[in-house]
Design an enzyme around this catalytic site. Structure first.
Site, short mmCIF file in Angstrom:
data_model
loop_
_atom_site.label_atom_id
_atom_site.label_comp_id
_atom_site.label_asym_id
_atom_site.label_seq_id
_atom_site.Cartn_x
_atom_site.Cartn_y
_atom_site.Cartn_z
N ALA A 69 0.82 -1.21 0.00
CA ALA A 69 0.00 0.00 0.00
C ALA A 69 0.86 1.26 0.00
O ALA A 69 1.93 1.30 0.62
CB ALA A 69 -0.92 0.01 1.21
N GLY A 112 0.01 -5.32 1.32
CA GLY A 112 -1.32 -5.51 0.75
C GLY A 112 -1.29 -6.25 -0.56
O GLY A 112 -2.23 -6.99 -0.89
N GLU A 115 -1.20 -9.84 0.33
CA GLU A 115 -2.50 -10.26 0.86
C GLU A 115 -3.50 -10.51 -0.28
O GLU A 115 -4.30 -11.44 -0.21
CB GLU A 115 -3.02 -9.20 1.82
CG GLU A 115 -2.22 -9.18 3.12
CD GLU A 115 -2.46 -7.95 3.97
OE1 GLU A 115 -2.61 -8.10 5.19
OE2 GLU A 115 -2.49 -6.82 3.42
N GLU A 135 4.85 -5.10 7.39
CA GLU A 135 4.15 -4.11 8.21
C GLU A 135 4.72 -4.00 9.63
O GLU A 135 4.74 -2.91 10.21
CB GLU A 135 2.65 -4.46 8.29
CG GLU A 135 1.90 -4.30 6.99
CD GLU A 135 1.90 -5.54 6.12
OE1 GLU A 135 1.09 -5.61 5.18
OE2 GLU A 135 2.72 -6.46 6.37
#
Length: 261
Positions: A69, A112, A115, A135
């Site tokens: 992200a 992300g 994911e 993260e």
């Protein structure tokens, strides 16, 4: 019918019953911003609604799948606001895609991006792929499945190393762990994913999303519940014209002609 198009950060390429949806922000390693997430969500929803689409390939191209992200998406978020944010809802809706998803992963597949890839049903990786959840190194945790999706493919130990350590792993390590299903040479991952998708698309168009629904029922049900659910869905499919055609074609030693009814 869903057609090929290029709408800025998202490109769509139609190949028969297979649709390729591509993230297109190579200048920032396909970092995810709101436009990308909304574009993915809307394109996947359109593919789900199109009866002529049977399999979806999701990719970032031969360079990078996605480096994660944009940090601006997280900066300034409050604890209450994040749970209700548009980006959090987009990730959830992407995971709800009904048709089979094949991820074609090259280069960075982090945060992300990872994911999204691991939420797909099949992951085909280039030998350049690097998967990780960094993260924790920002003082936060994965917020779109990264504390759960590694475990479903590779077990608790691999999940813990990923979520607590934050280091990325290469394609062959990921393959040995079960995170990816196939590794191919650099430059061939999209074609490999499309060929695999075309093979899947030869199967019954009603049965493909049904099988996915039953497999994913284990996310919310006990083993006993999912087994009962499998029986129920199978019973419903047996009354379809596709099932009659598939059985007749097998008996007659010919390829089936499925019509999605």
């Amino acid at each position: 019918m869903m057609q090929s198009r290029d709408s800025g950060v998202i490109g769509v390429d139609r190949r028969g019953h297979v649709v390729v949806i591509r993230i297109q922000r190579p200048e920032v390693r396909n970092a995810l911003n709101l436009a990308v997430l909304e574009g993915l969500r809307d394109s996947l929803a359109e593919a789900d609604r199109d009866d002529s689409v049977r399999v979806i390939v999701l990719t970032g191209g031969e360079g990078d799948f996605s480096a994660g992200a944009d940090i601006d998406m997280l900066s300034g978020q409050t604890s209450a606001g994040y749970a209700r944010s548009v980006n959090a809802r987009c990730f959830k809706e992407i995971r709800r895609t009904e048709k089979p998803l094949v991820a074609a992963v090259s280069g960075f597949c982090l945060g992300g991006g990872c994911e999204i890839a691991l939420a797909c049903d099949v992951v085909i990786a280039s030998d350049t792929a690097r998967l990780g959840q960094p993260e924790i190194r920002l003082g936060i945790i994965p917020g779109a499945g990264g504390t759960q999706l590694w475990r479903r493919r590779a077990g608790d130990g691999v999940q813990s190393v990923a979520a607590l350590g934050g280091a990325a792993i290469g394609a062959f390590t990921a393959r040995r762990a079960g995170l990816v299903d196939r590794v191919v040479p650099c430059g061939g991952v999209i074609e490999e994913a499309c060929q695999f998708g075309a093979e899947l698309a030869k199967n019954g168009p009603l049965a493909l999303p049904a099988a996915k629904r039953v497999m994913r029922a284990s996310w919310n049900m006990s083993l006993s519940g999912t087994l009962d659910h499998e029986v129920s869905v199978m019973a419903g499919l047996l009354s379809s014209s596709d099932a009659a055609e598939g059985i007749a074609a097998f008996q007659q030693k010919r390829p089936p002609v499925f019509e999605g009814r």
